[in-house]
Design a protein around this motif. Structure first.
Motif, PDB file in Angstrom:
ATOM      1  N   UNK A  21       0.829  -1.212   0.000  1.00 21.26           N
ATOM      2  CA  UNK A  21       0.000   0.000   0.000  1.00 21.26           C
ATOM      3  C   UNK A  21       0.862   1.260   0.000  1.00 21.26           C
ATOM      4  N   UNK A  22       2.058   1.159   0.558  1.00 23.61           N
ATOM      5  CA  UNK A  22       2.970   2.296   0.539  1.00 23.61           C
ATOM      6  C   UNK A  22       4.005   2.119  -0.561  1.00 23.61           C
ATOM      7  N   UNK A  24       7.359   1.577  -1.998  1.00 24.99           N
ATOM      8  CA  UNK A  24       8.573   1.027  -1.386  1.00 24.99           C
ATOM      9  C   UNK A  24       9.717   2.042  -1.372  1.00 24.99           C
ATOM     10  N   UNK A  25      10.669   1.815  -0.493  1.00 25.22           N
ATOM     11  CA  UNK A  25      11.866   2.647  -0.472  1.00 25.22           C
ATOM     12  C   UNK A  25      12.837   2.051  -1.487  1.00 25.22           C
ATOM     13  N   UNK A  26      12.957   2.697  -2.620  1.00 21.72           N
ATOM     14  CA  UNK A  26      13.855   2.193  -3.660  1.00 21.72           C
ATOM     15  C   UNK A  26      15.272   2.671  -3.355  1.00 21.72           C
ATOM     16  N   UNK A  27      15.912   1.998  -2.390  1.00 21.47           N
ATOM     17  CA  UNK A  27      17.273   2.354  -2.002  1.00 21.47           C
ATOM     18  C   UNK A  27      18.212   1.672  -2.989  1.00 21.47           C
ATOM     19  N   UNK A  28      18.151   2.135  -4.228  1.00 23.78           N
ATOM     20  CA  UNK A  28      18.908   1.510  -5.316  1.00 23.78           C
ATOM     21  C   UNK A  28      19.557   2.610  -6.126  1.00 23.78           C
ATOM     22  N   UNK A  52      12.173   6.138  -7.965  1.00 28.76           N
ATOM     23  CA  UNK A  52      10.723   5.958  -7.849  1.00 28.76           C
ATOM     24  C   UNK A  52      10.122   6.466  -6.530  1.00 28.76           C
ATOM     25  N   UNK A 236      15.194   7.421   1.261  1.00 28.58           N
ATOM     26  CA  UNK A 236      14.738   7.301   2.655  1.00 28.58           C
ATOM     27  C   UNK A 236      14.033   8.574   3.113  1.00 28.58           C
ATOM     28  N   UNK A 239      10.705   8.928   1.451  1.00 27.37           N
ATOM     29  CA  UNK A 239       9.701   8.020   2.021  1.00 27.37           C
ATOM     30  C   UNK A 239       9.160   8.564   3.340  1.00 27.37           C
TER      31      UNK A 239
ATOM     32  N   UNK B  22      10.263  -0.811 -12.025  1.00 20.44           N
ATOM     33  CA  UNK B  22      11.224   0.207 -12.454  1.00 20.44           C
ATOM     34  C   UNK B  22      12.590  -0.366 -12.759  1.00 20.44           C
ATOM     35  N   UNK B  26      18.824  -2.682  -6.626  1.00 21.46           N
ATOM     36  CA  UNK B  26      18.796  -3.122  -5.230  1.00 21.46           C
ATOM     37  C   UNK B  26      17.367  -3.510  -4.871  1.00 21.46           C
ATOM     38  N   UNK B  28      14.038  -3.275  -3.301  1.00 18.74           N
ATOM     39  CA  UNK B  28      13.339  -2.150  -2.663  1.00 18.74           C
ATOM     40  C   UNK B  28      13.000  -2.474  -1.212  1.00 18.74           C
ATOM     41  N   UNK B  29      12.960  -1.442  -0.393  1.00 17.15           N
ATOM     42  CA  UNK B  29      12.589  -1.621   1.009  1.00 17.15           C
ATOM     43  C   UNK B  29      11.079  -1.420   1.102  1.00 17.15           C
ATOM     44  N   UNK B  30      10.368  -2.516   1.245  1.00 17.29           N
ATOM     45  CA  UNK B  30       8.909  -2.438   1.333  1.00 17.29           C
ATOM     46  C   UNK B  30       8.528  -2.097   2.765  1.00 17.29           C
ATOM     47  N   UNK B  31       8.720  -0.839   3.128  1.00 21.85           N
ATOM     48  CA  UNK B  31       8.388  -0.376   4.471  1.00 21.85           C
ATOM     49  C   UNK B  31       6.894  -0.107   4.500  1.00 21.85           C
ATOM     50  N   UNK B  32       6.134  -1.178   4.493  1.00 24.87           N
ATOM     51  CA  UNK B  32       4.674  -1.058   4.465  1.00 24.87           C
ATOM     52  C   UNK B  32       4.092  -2.104   5.402  1.00 24.87           C
ATOM     53  N   UNK B  34       0.839  -3.273   4.917  1.00 23.14           N
ATOM     54  CA  UNK B  34      -0.147  -4.112   4.247  1.00 23.14           C
ATOM     55  C   UNK B  34      -0.131  -3.914   2.741  1.00 23.14           C
ATOM     56  N   UNK B  36      -2.382  -4.037  -1.028  1.00 21.45           N
ATOM     57  CA  UNK B  36      -3.684  -3.908  -1.674  1.00 21.45           C
ATOM     58  C   UNK B  36      -3.893  -5.120  -2.582  1.00 21.45           C
ATOM     59  N   UNK B 281      16.779  -5.360   4.716  1.00 28.39           N
ATOM     60  CA  UNK B 281      17.581  -4.673   3.691  1.00 28.39           C
ATOM     61  C   UNK B 281      19.035  -4.540   4.154  1.00 28.39           C
TER      62      UNK B 281
END
Lengths: 383, 432, 271
Positions: A21-22, A24-28, A52, A236, A239, B22, B26, B28-32, B34, B36, B281
């Motif tokens: 739902x959020x 993601x943190x694309x730390x790339x 992104x 970061x 986000x 995309x 690396x 991605x950090x899915x800091x979530x 939940x 959808x 991560x």
């Protein structure tokens, strides 16, 4: 859709792959290209040029300001720098609000002036002063309203008109009121600048900046600087700022209501000589504030009877309010600009623009209003 | 004829699908919290374990998933579940298959947290443990009871650094239809893949060498996929219908990953010791250099063993790579690339000299962790075990002069120089 | 579920719901060296959508008793025995690899109960090279390594499956090790000896779905094209980036294709 809906949903779509739902943190740093022919087909190549997560924040801020595009930066100062680099060059002239943030003053006088850019520091609270400062080579007018820390306001519509006539870009630092209360583009401005460190983040978690443009041409110029100079925002930070933005209006309303109550309390206090808050009827530009913004914000300043010594005593004795730089956070902060944020500005210049020695700047946070007032009352008692 | 990817390649690539949206290189950090769902049918099929997918980060998370699949791949297991800490991994792994009235046979030489879990916590819920001397597999066999449901040990024991004879213990487990679980924190899959020698489950504190930089706490349970849960009726949590998921029979439907699925379906869902996406991560970054770091850890360890063995202020040195160590042969067999980077040694002059050594060292950090990139030292007699009398110390295998060293990645000449300083201080104290 | 086929005990998973022959049935048949678990990301889905599911282990594989069968024809007889034992009527048969040869053979012989066939990663025949055949007999570990190394594509080798935490190759190897020692060699012999595909395929009257894996090193495109060309009523779907182990490597795409095809050709009362 309304602002509250947009501050939550604009720019963010659930992750296509996982439904996250959020964003993601694309730390790339880099992005795998599907093929040589499809280079850039997914929109990203290298995180200096675009990322992104940062993009999601840029889309949100574009939407909230009602602009065309937004470019995010590592700090608010980087955002100001990028704006200046995008629209100024050697031989060009800029008019900058004489009460702009000390950092903007320092950037102009100590750095960019070395590269052949001329500056006039005009009293932008007086549109005539701006008009009379315009030269043939004026390429940009930078206002900050309300200004830090004097709270002086500039008439965005009137100055936009002057800029238009002069063929100059009008950039407004909209950090203090945010698009929730004040939308410079609706008043004719070209660029809106933010230190996202302040209300956008709101939690003292990040430093960041943003430049929102109201035309594609301006947007392209800013993007070019963003990519060329690389003063970018990290994923970061983007986000965390995305999360902060979701409660922007709620925080602004609560903090502004507190600020109003505190301003009234201070105005009535015998040990306070003067209070500057746009919401007070006593505020010189109260009418302008009401006209060009839908709220008065949560910044104010006041002067304690007894000058610098009394101001210092107050800050040394105050509880709950934190003696710290930054503003706009949920934590209430109190500062002494002369020794802190504006120490770099020459004393004569400070005096001229109204940063008096006893001025105490208050950034009203989200604590209970009565606790904040009690803390001020107790500290004033000690003065 | 057959060709599989090698360790270093897996440590960089396993588990990660390059972000399809995309192309981010690396993970991605899915800091979530939940996810959808595209439609209700997908939602219900994820909840009903009909397909993989994400519903809520307590149970699964895409970033944590990359780490889990990377660890499973490096370990050669069928599946892994990451947890918020190494102790959480051990706890979840044990409680997934044991309950009231069940019994564990475990090595005496283990991390204090593991010992405490089995000695103090699990008995409160009816799970008891008999401890065996890891140098004596017969003691393990003798400790097996009718209600024994698990054999547990650390490959490189703590603090004596005795090596568990994996194949011997695995054989005891197989003979009794009991899974053999190994805490593989000290060896990592780079030094030894325990499943190759018959272990059935490994648990890790990935906080240590796997992560390698002391920046994140985390754990992992790896299912070896090689235990026949259906061969006995001892493991109803795996082989009997599980009511919360429409009576699913995990063994029937998931076979080799039934155990890991049980942890996911039960511990992650009902208890929730989940790893955070940000920690996953950070730990992924560490794993990318696992083999490089382990090689350097081993090289520095060998150099320091040589230095310590020849130092006049050192009364004894303990490490399984030393021929004098009773586990030397086992170390050569199971840990040919090196027997870990934990070393213990005695400082001449006893308790006060040991303390003086620690206090005089500057480069080596004085703390209770192990497996950091930085060299760490501790004097158990005056710190971790300071409230224990001399007799109890001896029983725990700790002497008053003992220093425990976790060898880091610094230039070994600088570590030696630092120790020289420490030994000079110890000598002054000893002379008094 | 355990049941008898001609006196020998057979195991099949029913996908988490009791088997009810009154419902349309989806039968999943595994490939050489495999067992029912290869289908766990397909079988359960159908069981919870109005179908009775049966994913059996062939004789001598994992939970089913008996000696491994050494010809495709014998396996087809056996599968027919399963249908009869459980009175399966409206059957959608889903088969992988070697299972597809069994499905072809059975489909040509007793078309009455088959509503549809889904053939995943197979041609008309499955020639097996001598090295693998002899390894399966003499050095099972080497044969398992060859099979899994060649069978799995990138998703397997890089543990990139869509089930969080799962690394499918190790699981696949464990299944092979868990079978009776002769099973893999029997399966591969049966594959290698089967020569009736060309004759059987044109006799299959039920609609057939041929699912092709774009990166399949065991059933390359040439072989799957030939299969499709010999079937009178076939559609072809390609999963471009999957290796041979489609049900595990690309389970979501595979399930979607099966769902669309079976829902259409063998509709259940409840979907």
């Amino acid at each position: 859709m309304g602002f509250r809906t947009r501050q939550i949903h604009a720019g963010v779509t659930p992750d296509a792959e996982t439904g996250s739902i959020l964003t993601p943190i694309y730390q790339s740093t880099t992005y795998v290209q599907p093929s040589v022919d499809e280079y850039l087909s997914k929109g990203f190549t290298y995180s200096r040029s675009g990322n992104p997560t940062v993009k999601a924040l840029e889309l949100k801020l574009t939407d909230l300001e009602g602009g065309v595009d937004c470019a995010c930066f590592g700090t608010g100062m980087s955002a100001v720098l990028a704006t200046m680099l995008a629209f100024l060059e050697a031989g060009k002239h800029a008019i900058v609000s004489d009460v702009a943030y000390g950092g903007t003053y320092r950037l102009s006088t100590k750095i960019l002036s070395r590269f052949g850019i001329d500056y006039t520091f005009a009293d932008t609270s007086n549109a005539d002063d701006v008009a009379s400062s315009v030269r043939d080579n004026t390429a940009m007018i930078l206002t900050e309203t309300p200004a830090n820390p004097t709270m002086k306001c500039s008439d965005i519509a009137a100055i936009s008109e002057i800029a238009k006539k002069a063929g100059a870009v009008h950039a407004v630092d909209n950090t203090f009121l945010t698009p929730y209360y004040q939308r410079p583009f609706e008043l004719g401005a070209d660029i809106s600048i933010h230190s996202t460190t302040k209300y956008m983040d709101g939690h003292n978690a990040t430093v960041g900046g943003a430049v929102i443009s109201n035309s594609q041409e301006h947007a392209d110029a800013v993007r070019f600087i963003q990519n060329s100079t690389g003063t970018i925002m990290s994923p970061q930070v983007a986000w965390l700022t995305l999360q902060g933005c979701k409660t922007l209006s709620v925080r602004m309303d609560a903090q502004s209501a507190s600020a109003m109550a505190i301003a009234e309390f201070l105005e009535a206090h015998p040990k306070v000589r003067q209070v500057a808050y746009p919401g007070l009827e006593s505020f010189a530009q109260h009418e302008l504030s009401k006209r060009q913004a839908s709220g008065f914000g949560a910044m104010l300043w006041f002067e304690v009877e007894g000058g610098v010594a009394a101001g210092k005593k107050l800050m040394d004795n105050i509880e709950l309010w934190t003696l710290a730089e930054n503003l706009g956070s949920v934590e209430s902060l109190i500062t002494h600009p002369v020794t802190m944020t504006h120490a770099d500005v020459e004393p004569e210049e400070r005096a001229r623009v109204g940063i008096i020695d006893g001025l105490v700047r208050a950034s009203v946070g989200l604590e209970d209003t009565e606790d904040l007032i009690q803390a001020l009352a107790d500290a004033l008692e000690a003065v | 004829m057959s060709r599989f990817l090698n360790f270093d390649t897996l440590s960089l690539h396993a588990g990660q699908v390059v972000d399809p949206e995309f192309g981010a290189r690396a993970a991605p950090i899915y800091q979530t919290t939940s996810y959808v769902f595209p439609d209700t049918d997908t939602a219900s099929s994820i909840f009903n374990l009909e397909r993989g997918g994400h519903a809520y980060t307590r149970i699964t998370n895409p970033t944590v998933g990359v780490l889990e699949q990377r660890i499973a791949s490096l370990e050669g297991g069928s599946a892994a579940v990451c947890t918020s800490s190494g102790m959480a991994a051990t706890y979840c792994a044990i409680t997934a298959i044991l309950g009231q009235g069940d019994h564990i046979v475990a090595s005496t030489q283990m991390y204090g947290g593991n010992i405490s879990l089995m000695k103090n916590t699990l008995p409160r819920f009816g799970i008891t443990t008999t401890f065996f001397d890891p140098t004596d597999p017969d003691a393990c066999r003798a400790a097996m009871q009718d209600n024994t449901k698990l054999i547990y040990g650390e490959l490189i024991g703590n603090p004596g650094l005795d090596i568990l004879d994996l194949e011997e213990i695995a054989k005891i487990g197989a003979d009794h239809h009991v899974p053999f679980m190994v805490d593989a924190t000290f060896n990592t899959p780079y030094l030894c893949r325990c499943f190759d020698y018959g272990a059935n489950i490994t648990v890790h504190s990935v906080t240590k060498w796997m992560g390698g930089h002391g920046v994140a706490i985390g754990g992992a349970v790896v299912d070896g996929g090689n235990f026949d849960w259906g061969a006995t009726d001892k493991y109803p949590t795996i082989t009997e219908p599980y009511a919360p998921f429409s009576g699913i029979n995990l063994w029937e439907e998931f076979g080799p990953s039934a155990f890991a699925t049980r942890i996911r379906a039960e511990a992650m869902r009902d208890i929730g010791p989940s790893m955070s996406p940000m920690n996953a991560f950070l730990l992924l970054q560490g794993i990318e250099t696992l083999s490089l770091r382990m090689d350097k850890h081993m090289a520095n360890t060998l150099e320091l063993l040589d230095y310590l063995s020849n130092h006049e202020q050192v009364s004894w040195v303990n490490h399984p790579s030393l021929p004098s160590h009773s586990s030397f042969d086992l170390a050569q067999r199971y840990l040919p690339k090196g027997a870990g980077s934990i070393v213990s040694f005695g400082v001449k002059g006893g308790r006060n000299a040991g303390k003086a050594f620690i206090e005089a060292c500057e480069l080596a950090s004085h703390l209770a962790n192990v497996g950091d990139a930085k060299t760490l030292i501790i004097h158990p007699a005056t710190t971790t075990h300071s409230r224990i009398d001399a007799e109890a110390l001896a029983a725990a295998g700790i002497t008053e002069d003992m220093v425990r060293l976790s060898v880091g990645l610094e230039d070994v000449a600088d570590i030696k120089a630092d120790f020289d300083t420490g030994f000079r201080a110890a000598k002054r104290v000893a002379a008094r | 579920m355990y049941f008898d086929v001609k006196g020998t005990q057979v195991f099949a998973t029913t996908g988490g719901k009791p088997f009810d022959p009154a419902q349309p049935v989806v039968v999943f048949l595994h490939g050489a060296g495999g067992d029912h678990t290869v289908w766990n990301l397909q079988s359960r889905f159908f069981a919870f959508r109005g179908y009775s599911v049966l994913a059996p282990d062939l004789p001598g594989h994992t939970n089913s008793e008996g000696a491994p069968l050494v010809s495709i024809e014998a396996m087809a007889d056996w599968l027919n025995g399963v249908f009869e034992a459980l009175d399966c009527r409206d059957v959608s048969l889903v088969a992988h690899s070697m299972g597809c040869l069994v499905a072809l053979e059975l489909g040509s012989r007793c078309p009455d109960r088959l509503r549809s066939l889904s053939l995943i990663a197979s041609g008309l025949a499955t020639p097996v090279n001598d090295a693998l055949l002899s390894a399966a007999r003499d050095k099972p570990e080497a044969a398992i390594a060859m099979m899994t190394s060649w069978g799995y594509g990138a998703a397997g080798h890089y543990s990139r499956g869509p089930v969080p935490g799962n690394a499918m190759i190790a699981g696949g190897q464990m299944v092979m090790r868990g079978n009776s020692p002769e099973a893999l060699h029997a399966d591969l012999t049966a594959c290698n000896d089967y020569a009736n595909g060309k004759q059987a395929a044109p006799q299959v009257k039920a609609p057939v779905q041929v699912i092709v894996a774009g990166k399949d090193r065991m059933a390359p495109k040439k072989a799957t094209d030939e299969l499709a060309a010999h079937l009178p009523n076939a559609s072809v779907a390609v999963i471009a980036d999957s290796g041979h182990m489609v049900p595990q490597e690309a389970p979501n795409r595979c399930r979607q294709l099966l769902r669309d095809f079976i829902f259409q050709n063998n509709p259940a009362g409840q979907t």
